[in-house]
Motif scaffolding. Structure first.
Motif, short mmCIF file in Angstrom:
data_model
loop_
_atom_site.label_atom_id
_atom_site.label_comp_id
_atom_site.label_asym_id
_atom_site.label_seq_id
_atom_site.Cartn_x
_atom_site.Cartn_y
_atom_site.Cartn_z
N THR A 115 -132.54 -10.33 -88.70
CA THR A 115 -132.02 -11.68 -88.70
C THR A 115 -130.69 -11.76 -87.96
O THR A 115 -129.95 -10.78 -87.86
N ALA A 116 -130.41 -12.95 -87.44
CA ALA A 116 -129.09 -13.29 -86.91
C ALA A 116 -128.81 -14.72 -87.34
O ALA A 116 -129.63 -15.61 -87.12
N ALA A 117 -127.65 -14.94 -87.98
CA ALA A 117 -127.31 -16.25 -88.52
C ALA A 117 -126.08 -16.80 -87.80
O ALA A 117 -125.15 -16.06 -87.47
N ALA A 176 -132.96 -2.17 -78.71
CA ALA A 176 -131.53 -2.40 -78.56
C ALA A 176 -130.90 -1.36 -77.64
O ALA A 176 -130.08 -1.70 -76.76
N GLU A 177 -131.28 -0.10 -77.80
CA GLU A 177 -130.72 0.96 -76.96
C GLU A 177 -131.14 0.82 -75.50
O GLU A 177 -130.39 1.22 -74.59
N ASP A 182 -129.62 -7.52 -74.57
CA ASP A 182 -128.31 -7.80 -73.99
C ASP A 182 -128.14 -9.27 -73.58
O ASP A 182 -127.10 -9.89 -73.83
N ALA A 183 -129.17 -9.85 -72.94
CA ALA A 183 -129.07 -11.24 -72.50
C ALA A 183 -128.93 -12.17 -73.70
O ALA A 183 -128.13 -13.12 -73.68
N GLY A 184 -129.69 -11.89 -74.75
CA GLY A 184 -129.58 -12.70 -75.96
C GLY A 184 -128.22 -12.59 -76.61
O GLY A 184 -127.65 -13.58 -77.08
N HIS A 185 -127.66 -11.38 -76.63
CA HIS A 185 -126.34 -11.19 -77.24
C HIS A 185 -125.27 -11.94 -76.47
O HIS A 185 -124.32 -12.48 -77.06
N GLU A 186 -125.40 -12.00 -75.13
CA GLU A 186 -124.44 -12.75 -74.34
C GLU A 186 -124.48 -14.24 -74.70
O GLU A 186 -123.44 -14.90 -74.79
N ILE A 187 -125.68 -14.76 -74.90
CA ILE A 187 -125.82 -16.17 -75.29
C ILE A 187 -125.26 -16.39 -76.68
O ILE A 187 -124.54 -17.37 -76.94
N MET A 188 -125.54 -15.48 -77.60
CA MET A 188 -125.06 -15.62 -78.97
C MET A 188 -123.55 -15.65 -79.05
O MET A 188 -122.95 -16.39 -79.85
N SER A 189 -122.89 -14.86 -78.22
CA SER A 189 -121.43 -14.76 -78.27
C SER A 189 -120.73 -15.74 -77.35
O SER A 189 -119.53 -16.00 -77.51
#
Length: 213
Positions: A115-117, A176-177, A182-189
């Motif tokens: 999950t990510a909230a 993840a490794e 990575d693209a999703g994490h950039e959008i999330m942050s």
């Protein structure tokens, strides 16, 4: 009926999702919280409009996540007014499914939940975040351990929950490794008006489905 299962977030009789998160501290406390919740349900008639309940234990032993699937908000309101249900089953934040991504021929049973909230500054930001995340998901060729992704919006416009199902935890770690996220994490942050608050890895612990007549 008791079982261990992942909730079917697309079921038509469970459109309102009441999702609660509790600090447990260790695996023993996670288990005792589930036992207390199920005992409370056993001690009362099955609530009208409650389709299913699923409990998920975080892999670090710290958190217990509860999904209660209600027919609609009115049914959840009635469950909350009853006063006998554990609070996470009726009075926790309420969500509705906004988007789902899964192969039409997918038949595998998930082994873990990731999950990510997020906090969001209103409904437009909720939808904007999800649209951006969906846009970077691989149509095909993603990690073979990824089964599905579901994007949930809180009914009050203040939260987004990303619910992803995987074959197992190792598959998620491998993805993840490899940089698949990575693209999703950039959008999330980097998306204005939304803030990642927490995320977790969970294993299915217990589930109850509405008894059949």
């Amino acid at each position: 009926m008791a079982t261990t299962f992942f909730p079917d977030l697309t079921r038509p009789d469970g459109g309102t999702l009441v999702i609660g998160s509790r600090h447990a501290g260790d695996a023993g406390r996670q288990r005792r919280l589930v036992e207390a919740d199920t005992a409370a349900l056993d001690a009362m008639p099955w609530p009208a409009g409650l389709a299913a309940v699923g409990w998920f234990a975080s892999t670090d032993g710290q958190t217990l996540l509860t999904y209660a699937q209600w027919a609609d908000g009115e049914a959840a309101d009635a469950g909350a007014r009853d006063g006998r249900l554990p609070a996470p089953l009726a009075t926790a934040p309420r969500y509705r499914l906004h988007r789902s991504l899964a192969r039409e021929d997918e038949t595998r049973a998930p082994g873990c939940l990731i999950t990510a909230a997020f906090d969001a500054d209103g409904p437009e930001r909720q939808r904007h975040l999800i649209d951006r995340l969906v846009a970077v998901q691989p149509v095909e060729g993603g990690h073979p351990g990824a089964i599905s992704a579901h994007f949930l919006l809180s009914e009050d416009g203040t939260r987004v929950l990303l619910h992803t199902e995987w074959t197992d935890i190792e598959a998620h770690r491998e993805a993840a490794e490899a940089g698949d996220h990575d693209a999703g994490h950039e959008i999330m942050s980097g998306t204005p008006g939304v803030r990642l608050t927490h995320g977790g890895r969970y294993l299915p612990h217990h589930g109850l489905i509405r008894p059949t007549a």
